[in-house]
Design a protein around this motif. Structure first.
Motif, PDB file in Angstrom:
ATOM      1  N   CYS A 168       7.694  32.212 -40.699  1.00  0.00           N
ATOM      2  CA  CYS A 168       8.953  31.837 -40.071  1.00  0.00           C
ATOM      3  C   CYS A 168      10.067  32.152 -41.063  1.00  0.00           C
ATOM      4  CB  CYS A 168       8.945  30.350 -39.716  1.00  0.00           C
ATOM      5  SG  CYS A 168      10.530  29.787 -39.049  1.00  0.00           S
ATOM      6  N   ILE A 169      10.944  33.063 -40.702  1.00  0.00           N
ATOM      7  CA  ILE A 169      12.024  33.458 -41.616  1.00  0.00           C
ATOM      8  C   ILE A 169      13.088  32.370 -41.718  1.00  0.00           C
ATOM      9  CG2 ILE A 169      11.656  35.929 -41.348  1.00  0.00           C
ATOM     10  CD1 ILE A 169      14.024  35.957 -39.379  1.00  0.00           C
ATOM     11  N   ILE A 170      13.107  31.471 -40.778  1.00  0.00           N
ATOM     12  CA  ILE A 170      14.087  30.384 -40.810  1.00  0.00           C
ATOM     13  C   ILE A 170      13.637  29.285 -41.772  1.00  0.00           C
ATOM     14  CG2 ILE A 170      15.166  28.569 -39.419  1.00  0.00           C
ATOM     15  CD1 ILE A 170      14.983  30.629 -37.065  1.00  0.00           C
ATOM     16  N   CYS A 171      12.362  28.907 -41.696  1.00  0.00           N
ATOM     17  CA  CYS A 171      11.833  27.819 -42.539  1.00  0.00           C
ATOM     18  C   CYS A 171      11.141  28.326 -43.792  1.00  0.00           C
ATOM     19  CB  CYS A 171      10.835  26.987 -41.731  1.00  0.00           C
ATOM     20  SG  CYS A 171      11.535  26.258 -40.248  1.00  0.00           S
ATOM     21  N   ASN A 172      10.912  29.647 -43.856  1.00  0.00           N
ATOM     22  CA  ASN A 172      10.181  30.256 -44.963  1.00  0.00           C
ATOM     23  C   ASN A 172       8.795  29.618 -45.114  1.00  0.00           C
ATOM     24  OD1 ASN A 172       9.818  32.148 -46.959  1.00  0.00           O
ATOM     25  ND2 ASN A 172      10.608  30.812 -48.561  1.00  0.00           N
ATOM     26  N   LYS A 173       8.138  29.486 -44.001  1.00  0.00           N
ATOM     27  CA  LYS A 173       6.825  28.848 -43.972  1.00  0.00           C
ATOM     28  C   LYS A 173       5.832  29.815 -43.332  1.00  0.00           C
ATOM     29  CE  LYS A 173       4.647  24.550 -42.639  1.00  0.00           C
ATOM     30  NZ  LYS A 173       4.829  23.220 -42.094  1.00  0.00           N
ATOM     31  N   THR A 174       4.659  29.958 -43.945  1.00  0.00           N
ATOM     32  CA  THR A 174       3.622  30.831 -43.401  1.00  0.00           C
ATOM     33  C   THR A 174       2.593  29.989 -42.661  1.00  0.00           C
ATOM     34  OG1 THR A 174       3.945  32.419 -45.183  1.00  0.00           O
ATOM     35  CG2 THR A 174       1.882  32.566 -43.961  1.00  0.00           C
ATOM     36  N   LEU A 175       2.315  30.414 -41.437  1.00  0.00           N
ATOM     37  CA  LEU A 175       1.386  29.693 -40.555  1.00  0.00           C
ATOM     38  C   LEU A 175       0.435  30.684 -39.903  1.00  0.00           C
ATOM     39  CD1 LEU A 175       4.291  27.944 -38.714  1.00  0.00           C
ATOM     40  CD2 LEU A 175       2.759  26.744 -40.237  1.00  0.00           C
ATOM     41  N   THR A 176      -0.620  30.162 -39.305  1.00  0.00           N
ATOM     42  CA  THR A 176      -1.454  31.039 -38.489  1.00  0.00           C
ATOM     43  C   THR A 176      -0.716  31.276 -37.179  1.00  0.00           C
ATOM     44  OG1 THR A 176      -2.655  29.170 -37.557  1.00  0.00           O
ATOM     45  CG2 THR A 176      -3.632  30.240 -39.492  1.00  0.00           C
ATOM     46  N   LYS A 177      -0.957  32.442 -36.576  1.00  0.00           N
ATOM     47  CA  LYS A 177      -0.250  32.796 -35.346  1.00  0.00           C
ATOM     48  C   LYS A 177      -0.485  31.787 -34.231  1.00  0.00           C
ATOM     49  CE  LYS A 177       1.101  37.501 -35.178  1.00  0.00           C
ATOM     50  NZ  LYS A 177       1.197  38.659 -34.356  1.00  0.00           N
ATOM     51  N   CYS A 178      -1.668  31.183 -34.220  1.00  0.00           N
ATOM     52  CA  CYS A 178      -1.960  30.236 -33.149  1.00  0.00           C
ATOM     53  C   CYS A 178      -1.092  28.980 -33.252  1.00  0.00           C
ATOM     54  CB  CYS A 178      -3.448  29.889 -33.094  1.00  0.00           C
ATOM     55  SG  CYS A 178      -4.089  29.111 -34.561  1.00  0.00           S
ATOM     56  N   HIS A 179      -0.440  28.775 -34.386  1.00  0.00           N
ATOM     57  CA  HIS A 179       0.432  27.606 -34.549  1.00  0.00           C
ATOM     58  C   HIS A 179       1.917  27.957 -34.415  1.00  0.00           C
ATOM     59  CE1 HIS A 179      -3.282  26.112 -36.554  1.00  0.00           C
ATOM     60  NE2 HIS A 179      -2.967  25.069 -35.821  1.00  0.00           N
ATOM     61  N   LYS A 180       2.222  29.210 -34.144  1.00  0.00           N
ATOM     62  CA  LYS A 180       3.614  29.658 -34.072  1.00  0.00           C
ATOM     63  C   LYS A 180       4.414  28.910 -33.012  1.00  0.00           C
ATOM     64  CE  LYS A 180       6.406  33.754 -33.124  1.00  0.00           C
ATOM     65  NZ  LYS A 180       6.363  35.179 -32.794  1.00  0.00           N
ATOM     66  N   SER A 181       3.904  28.852 -31.785  1.00  0.00           N
ATOM     67  CA  SER A 181       4.669  28.223 -30.708  1.00  0.00           C
ATOM     68  C   SER A 181       4.901  26.743 -30.982  1.00  0.00           C
ATOM     69  CB  SER A 181       3.993  28.431 -29.356  1.00  0.00           C
ATOM     70  OG  SER A 181       2.735  27.822 -29.341  1.00  0.00           O
ATOM     71  N   HIS A 182       3.928  26.083 -31.587  1.00  0.00           N
ATOM     72  CA  HIS A 182       4.105  24.668 -31.935  1.00  0.00           C
ATOM     73  C   HIS A 182       5.179  24.513 -33.005  1.00  0.00           C
ATOM     74  CE1 HIS A 182       3.261  20.978 -34.239  1.00  0.00           C
ATOM     75  NE2 HIS A 182       3.136  20.454 -33.022  1.00  0.00           N
TER      76      HIS A 182
END
Length: 156
Positions: free
Chosen positions: A130-144
């Motif tokens: 997420c370029i806004i939060c600068n947080k890396t997540l798995t794609k399955c958690h993107k919408s959440h």
């Protein structure tokens, strides 16, 4: 609503057909042409579009023939009947079936269960930042993540 079950063919390849259904044939023609020419479209490499490009067919030379008009709730059943009649999935340009019965869906599910599970495992390994939060997540958690208060506060 009236649906058109249509066939796409070309005079030089009369044994090769594509069967489809739509409630607006003119809009559907435009959509087919757009997909055929747009490399970024996810459907760009379907059999129909590859065939058109590989044979240098001018899109305007394609014959769109309405086979039947129907007011059915599920025009895909009639579309599938024509796909079977013209054998356009195995020997034509249809990539997918238009309709599967509940029994056929269950059979497909059972036959492809391991393959789907493997694909899901691979998908769940993919990451997104997420370029806004600068947080890396798995794609399955993107919408959440996008719906979280923390993210929403950073957007503002």
């Amino acid at each position: 609503m009236v649906y058109n079950i249509y066939r796409i063919s070309h005079k030089d390849f009369c044994e090769v057909n594509y069967i489809g259904s739509t409630d607006d044939l003119d809009r559907r023609k435009i959509h087919h042409k757009s997909v055929c020419l747009n490399e970024n479209n996810g459907q760009y490499n379907l059999k129909l579009y590859q065939f058109i490009r590989n044979n240098n067919i001018d899109f305007d030379e394609l014959d769109f023939t309405v086979l039947k008009q129907t007011k059915m709730n599920q025009p895909q059943r009639l579309e599938q009947w024509y796909i079977n009649k013209f054998n356009s999935k195995d020997n034509g340009l249809n990539t997918y079936n238009a309709y599967l019965s509940p029994k056929q869906k269950q059979e497909y599910y059972n036959q492809n269960k391991e393959k789907r599970q493997k694909q899901m495992k691979e998908y769940n390994k993919l990451t997104w930042t997420c370029i806004i939060c600068n947080k890396t997540l798995t794609k399955c958690h993107k919408s959440h993540h996008i719906r979280t208060i923390k993210h929403q506060n950073n957007v503002i």
